[in-house]
Design an enzyme around this catalytic site. Sequence first.
Site, PDB file in Angstrom:
ATOM      1  N   PHE A 196       0.800  -1.223   0.000  1.00 22.69           N
ATOM      2  CA  PHE A 196       0.000   0.000   0.000  1.00 22.69           C
ATOM      3  C   PHE A 196       0.835   1.276   0.000  1.00 22.69           C
ATOM      4  O   PHE A 196       0.370   2.308  -0.489  1.00 22.69           O
ATOM      5  CB  PHE A 196      -0.983  -0.019   1.170  1.00 22.69           C
ATOM      6  CG  PHE A 196      -2.159  -0.915   0.904  1.00 22.69           C
ATOM      7  CD1 PHE A 196      -3.169  -0.517   0.046  1.00 22.69           C
ATOM      8  CD2 PHE A 196      -2.215  -2.180   1.451  1.00 22.69           C
ATOM      9  CE1 PHE A 196      -4.224  -1.352  -0.233  1.00 22.69           C
ATOM     10  CE2 PHE A 196      -3.270  -3.023   1.183  1.00 22.69           C
ATOM     11  CZ  PHE A 196      -4.285  -2.611   0.332  1.00 22.69           C
ATOM     12  N   GLU A 197       2.029   1.234   0.543  1.00 21.58           N
ATOM     13  CA  GLU A 197       2.881   2.417   0.461  1.00 21.58           C
ATOM     14  C   GLU A 197       3.412   2.563  -0.962  1.00 21.58           C
ATOM     15  O   GLU A 197       3.422   3.664  -1.516  1.00 21.58           O
ATOM     16  CB  GLU A 197       4.041   2.318   1.448  1.00 21.58           C
ATOM     17  CG  GLU A 197       3.633   2.360   2.915  1.00 21.58           C
ATOM     18  CD  GLU A 197       3.022   3.681   3.322  1.00 21.58           C
ATOM     19  OE1 GLU A 197       3.217   4.686   2.607  1.00 21.58           O
ATOM     20  OE2 GLU A 197       2.348   3.716   4.370  1.00 21.58           O
ATOM     21  N   GLY A 198       3.841   1.449  -1.550  1.00 24.41           N
ATOM     22  CA  GLY A 198       4.407   1.496  -2.888  1.00 24.41           C
ATOM     23  C   GLY A 198       5.771   2.185  -2.887  1.00 24.41           C
ATOM     24  O   GLY A 198       6.027   3.094  -2.095  1.00 24.41           O
ATOM     25  N   ARG A 233      -6.778  -0.059   1.952  1.00 20.62           N
ATOM     26  CA  ARG A 233      -5.774  -0.405   2.963  1.00 20.62           C
ATOM     27  C   ARG A 233      -6.428  -0.826   4.266  1.00 20.62           C
ATOM     28  O   ARG A 233      -6.062  -1.844   4.865  1.00 20.62           O
ATOM     29  CB  ARG A 233      -4.837   0.772   3.198  1.00 20.62           C
ATOM     30  CG  ARG A 233      -3.749   0.444   4.221  1.00 20.62           C
ATOM     31  CD  ARG A 233      -2.688   1.498   4.255  1.00 20.62           C
ATOM     32  NE  ARG A 233      -1.582   1.101   5.122  1.00 20.62           N
ATOM     33  CZ  ARG A 233      -0.348   1.558   5.007  1.00 20.62           C
ATOM     34  NH1 ARG A 233      -0.048   2.424   4.060  1.00 20.62           N
ATOM     35  NH2 ARG A 233       0.602   1.166   5.841  1.00 20.62           N
TER      36      ARG A 233
END
Length: 249
Positions: free
Chosen positions: A14-16, A139
């Site tokens: 989710f941060e990438g 998320r």
Amino acid sequence: MNISQNGLNLIETFEGYRELAYYDTAGVLTIGYGHTNNTASASQYPVYEGETMTRDLANKILLTDVSNYVTDVNNAVTVQINQNQFDALVSFTYNLGVGTLYSSDLLTYVNEGNFGAAAQQFLLYVHSNGRVLPGLVNRRTQERALFLSDSNTSSYTPSTPNSSVNNGLINYSGVFIPNQTLQVSADTDPNSPAIATYDAGEQIPYDSYTLVNGYAWISYIGQSGQRRYVAVGPDDGSSSTTWGTGFFN
């Protein structure tokens, strides 16, 4: 406890990875895997405009940043939890900060051992600057799923995010019972005229909710076939301040 690879997978998903520094939806300068100048390692790895970062360095910083949130969650949780619950809480804290965790009903429910209620709290933290963001919905949904998943599962791979937001509404059903008279509106404008009212003690079945314009709203399709909205409390991330029960209570 320490975070597992499953938890790291969730955070990385989710941060990438971002090679070039950018401003996130809250206007915070960010690089790598969600690394900002608000993290504990910022003094060693400050973020500046125009900065680039290799994936190897981003992975190193991620582990450093995560280790601080691992400590925070260990300090905050006073009951025994399983690995998946711990991983979900670290991901939540990595994204929102330890201050949010410490002040949340989520932590209160965890420390009471009320894990069902705690799991529902994840779904409240889906907005930024007053807007519901599909990415945050995805998320929080995945963190909730991990929190509730079997702790004996050998591996957990976050599913491909599919937005559960429909025209700003988050799919979640329940029955709200107000403790005071509440107005029914055709939209989420607090100044809109009342179409109808619900009295204290009446049941209001709903199929979705949204957090907008300073309020938490439940929503349903009325007998006319039109969608209706009822403000059930302030949009403050706490179910204890709603005007009744049935909204993540």
